[in-house]
Design an enzyme around this catalytic site. Structure first.
Site, PDB file in Angstrom:
ATOM      1  N   HIS A  40       0.837  -1.210   0.000  1.00 38.46           N
ATOM      2  CA  HIS A  40       0.000   0.000   0.000  1.00 38.46           C
ATOM      3  C   HIS A  40       0.868   1.254   0.000  1.00 38.46           C
ATOM      4  O   HIS A  40       1.720   1.432   0.856  1.00 38.46           O
ATOM      5  CB  HIS A  40      -0.916   0.017   1.231  1.00 38.46           C
ATOM      6  CG  HIS A  40      -2.085  -0.898   1.093  1.00 38.46           C
ATOM      7  ND1 HIS A  40      -3.186  -0.813   1.895  1.00 38.46           N
ATOM      8  CD2 HIS A  40      -2.330  -1.895   0.213  1.00 38.46           C
ATOM      9  CE1 HIS A  40      -4.069  -1.753   1.531  1.00 38.46           C
ATOM     10  NE2 HIS A  40      -3.562  -2.413   0.516  1.00 38.46           N
ATOM     11  N   TYR A  69      -9.056   4.728   8.334  1.00 41.02           N
ATOM     12  CA  TYR A  69      -9.197   4.918   9.781  1.00 41.02           C
ATOM     13  C   TYR A  69     -10.201   6.055   9.968  1.00 41.02           C
ATOM     14  O   TYR A  69      -9.960   7.159   9.471  1.00 41.02           O
ATOM     15  CB  TYR A  69      -7.874   5.357  10.418  1.00 41.02           C
ATOM     16  CG  TYR A  69      -6.784   4.311  10.438  1.00 41.02           C
ATOM     17  CD1 TYR A  69      -6.024   4.037   9.314  1.00 41.02           C
ATOM     18  CD2 TYR A  69      -6.490   3.608  11.605  1.00 41.02           C
ATOM     19  CE1 TYR A  69      -4.999   3.093   9.340  1.00 41.02           C
ATOM     20  CE2 TYR A  69      -5.462   2.671  11.647  1.00 41.02           C
ATOM     21  CZ  TYR A  69      -4.729   2.415  10.508  1.00 41.02           C
ATOM     22  OH  TYR A  69      -3.719   1.488  10.541  1.00 41.02           O
ATOM     23  N   PRO A  97      -4.099  -1.342  19.317  1.00 40.34           N
ATOM     24  CA  PRO A  97      -3.892  -1.791  17.934  1.00 40.34           C
ATOM     25  C   PRO A  97      -3.927  -0.699  16.858  1.00 40.34           C
ATOM     26  O   PRO A  97      -3.552  -0.966  15.723  1.00 40.34           O
ATOM     27  CB  PRO A  97      -5.029  -2.790  17.705  1.00 40.34           C
ATOM     28  CG  PRO A  97      -6.077  -2.414  18.701  1.00 40.34           C
ATOM     29  CD  PRO A  97      -5.353  -1.845  19.879  1.00 40.34           C
ATOM     30  N   LYS A 118       1.191  -1.550  15.485  1.00 38.38           N
ATOM     31  CA  LYS A 118       2.618  -1.585  15.788  1.00 38.38           C
ATOM     32  C   LYS A 118       3.068  -2.818  16.572  1.00 38.38           C
ATOM     33  O   LYS A 118       4.265  -3.061  16.707  1.00 38.38           O
ATOM     34  CB  LYS A 118       3.017  -0.323  16.566  1.00 38.38           C
ATOM     35  CG  LYS A 118       2.917   0.964  15.755  1.00 38.38           C
ATOM     36  CD  LYS A 118       3.827   0.929  14.543  1.00 38.38           C
ATOM     37  CE  LYS A 118       3.846   2.233  13.771  1.00 38.38           C
ATOM     38  NZ  LYS A 118       4.447   2.077  12.431  1.00 38.38           N
ATOM     39  N   TYR A 167       4.123   5.995  10.680  1.00 41.03           N
ATOM     40  CA  TYR A 167       3.213   4.896  10.298  1.00 41.03           C
ATOM     41  C   TYR A 167       3.980   3.801   9.545  1.00 41.03           C
ATOM     42  O   TYR A 167       3.776   2.614   9.786  1.00 41.03           O
ATOM     43  CB  TYR A 167       2.089   5.471   9.442  1.00 41.03           C
ATOM     44  CG  TYR A 167       0.973   4.503   9.117  1.00 41.03           C
ATOM     45  CD1 TYR A 167       0.024   4.153  10.074  1.00 41.03           C
ATOM     46  CD2 TYR A 167       0.853   3.951   7.842  1.00 41.03           C
ATOM     47  CE1 TYR A 167      -1.000   3.278   9.775  1.00 41.03           C
ATOM     48  CE2 TYR A 167      -0.173   3.075   7.530  1.00 41.03           C
ATOM     49  CZ  TYR A 167      -1.101   2.743   8.500  1.00 41.03           C
ATOM     50  OH  TYR A 167      -2.124   1.877   8.205  1.00 41.03           O
TER      51      TYR A 167
HETATM   52  C1  PHB Z   1      -5.658  -5.182  10.575  1.00 42.41           C
HETATM   53  O1  PHB Z   1      -5.626  -5.383   9.346  1.00 42.41           O
HETATM   54  O2  PHB Z   1      -6.054  -6.039  11.364  1.00 42.41           O
HETATM   55  C2  PHB Z   1      -5.194  -3.872  11.100  1.00 42.41           C
HETATM   56  C3  PHB Z   1      -4.668  -2.951  10.215  1.00 42.41           C
HETATM   57  C4  PHB Z   1      -4.252  -1.717  10.688  1.00 42.41           C
HETATM   58  C5  PHB Z   1      -4.368  -1.421  12.030  1.00 42.41           C
HETATM   59  C6  PHB Z   1      -4.875  -2.353  12.912  1.00 42.41           C
HETATM   60  C7  PHB Z   1      -5.303  -3.579  12.444  1.00 42.41           C
HETATM   61  O3  PHB Z   1      -3.982  -0.206  12.482  1.00 42.41           O
END
Ligand code: PHB
Ligand code: APR
Length: 392
Positions: A74, A204, A295, A299, A387
């Site tokens: 990505h 997000y 989460p 990280k 990130y």
């Molecule tokens: C996930 O794909 O489970 C996932 C992706 C990004 C995050 C947290 C979980 O920040």
């Protein structure tokens, strides 16, 4: 039964598996103990976002054949604030870095297969470490039970990769340890759905009803999360309610979320936790045994891999030349990064969630944080770098 090895590793999560694989490639012997059966370890749902440094370590371990074929690279990520979307062009903002979407379960499966293809004895499943002794000598001992029988292993070093609930951290005398803990007043309800992702990049979302995240596992499987209350149970969240909240929280004009069959649902609590130091005598902690992050930003796995890399380099130096300098400096080498990543995970979490206890003032601060990203390229650059794992 009694056995001797060079490095005794407790826990076959990503940290323990990767360490044993790196050591094997270097010609250093290890024994890996895991108290759960293989199927349990391979089916634990966790995040799925790998930083470049994580992919590089997995490559060094020879564990990227499938990741290279199936990982989704990505170039960007979308932040949404009450339906207003802002794309962080990761590749542009970081000078060419990207993230790879590949589930932790798949990383774990790949590493297990690799270890077992070299030796059926490489991982002892259903083997629970019960005590670690002699850490201040040069022959520490791990006691463990497997299928009702007691065993001991003596080794040169012990790697405590046994996660938050393991015994390694507890083995360090309490008066030498400081712990830092923060529990967030909300949880994530995560689903896996058999439906192609409705977005090419992760979204997000901040929304008055709470946080939501659209992630993915593959071109056929979507991974989505909604913020829920710590008191909620899965009974409070029938599929229709989950989809309705996801539609609302992720929604923006001209875009719809495609719904599909949900085949897995779990509620995950959110906490930040750090235990210092990460070593005692000949014991070294790596990954969740030493620290937990919420989460948001994914990280946890990346930190576990980074610790493992530092530990591996230190062990390599010791076995190459008897030099303990790097091992002695292990905690110091990790701590600055650990706290930087804690700060980033906390920043992402608090910017995007609805805290039930917050003041109207706090809601304005959240909006201001988001606006800083929209208005200011330098602010965007810093978040993008953190990130992708560049600025720790
Ligand atoms: C996930 O794909 O489970 C996932 C992706 C990004 C995050 C947290 C979980 O920040
Ligand atoms: N004996 C043997 N194994 C144990 C013991 C014990 N006494 N206690 C715990 N374990 C095992 C657990 O069953 C688990 O498989 O240790 C393993 C620890 O693995 P993880 O919890 O996955 O921890 P880690 O390898 O540090 O990986 C961190 O995983 O927990 C996620 O979000 C976290 O992504 C991060 C990553």
């Amino acid at each position: 039964m009694h056995h001797h090895t060079q490095v005794g590793i407790i826990g076959a999560g990503p940290a323990g598996l990767l360490l044993s694989q790196l050591l094997t490639k270097k010609g250093i012997r290890s024994v890996l103990l895991e108290n759960r059966p293989r199927a349990r370890v391979e089916n634990r749902q966790r995040a799925g976002l790998l930083e470049q440094g994580t992919v590089d370590r997995l490559r060094q371990a020879g564990a990227t054949d499938r990741l290279d074929r199936e990982g989704l690279v990505h170039d960007g990520v979308i932040l949404s604030f009450n339906g207003q979307r802002h794309r962080l062009d990761l590749a542009d903002l970081t000078g060419g870095s990207r993230v790879t979407i590949y589930a932790q379960t798949e990383v774990v499966k790949d590493l297990i297969q690799l270890r077992l293809s070299e030796s059926e004895e490489a991982i002892r499943f259903e083997a629970e470490a019960t005590a670690i002794t002699g850490l201040d000598t040069d022959r520490p001992t791990i006691e463990y039970t497997q299928h009702g029988e007691s065993h001991t292993i003596t080794c040169d070093f012990v790697a405590g990769c046994d996660g938050f609930h393991g015994i390694s951290r507890q083995t360090i005398p309490a008066h030498l340890t400081t712990t830092y803990d923060k529990i967030y007043p909300y949880c994530w309800l995560g689903i896996l759905a058999k439906i192609p992702p409705s977005t090419q990049e992760l979204i997000y979302a901040y929304h008055a009803n709470g946080f939501a995240l659209h992630s993915m596992r593959s071109p056929e499987v979507s991974r989505l999360y909604v913020q829920c209350a710590p008191t909620d149970t899965l009974d409070d969240w029938p599929d229709e309610r989950i989809w309705a909240e996801l539609q609302l929280r992720l929604g923006t004009q001209g875009w719809t979320l495609t719904e599909g069959p949900i085949f897995e649902k779990t509620i995950t609590p959110m906490r930040s936790f750090v235990s210092e130091p990460m070593q005692f005598g000949r014991l070294f902690l790596a990954g969740d045994s030493a620290h937990i992050v919420p989460p948001t930003g994914a990280k946890g796995l990346n930190m576990a891999v980074a610790d493992t890399g530092v530990l591996f380099e230190g062990l390599s130096a010791w076995y190459d030349s008897g030099d303990r300098t790097q091992l002695d400096a292990y905690t110091d080498a990790c701590m600055r990064r650990v706290w930087r990543v804690q700060e980033f995970s906390n920043f992402m979490t608090e910017m995007l969630h609805q805290n039930p206890d917050k003041l109207p003032f706090d809601a304005h601060l959240q909006a201001a944080r988001f606006n800083a990203l929209v208005d200011n390229r330098t602010a965007s650059q810093l978040v993008a770098k953190r990130y992708v794992g560049l600025a720790h």
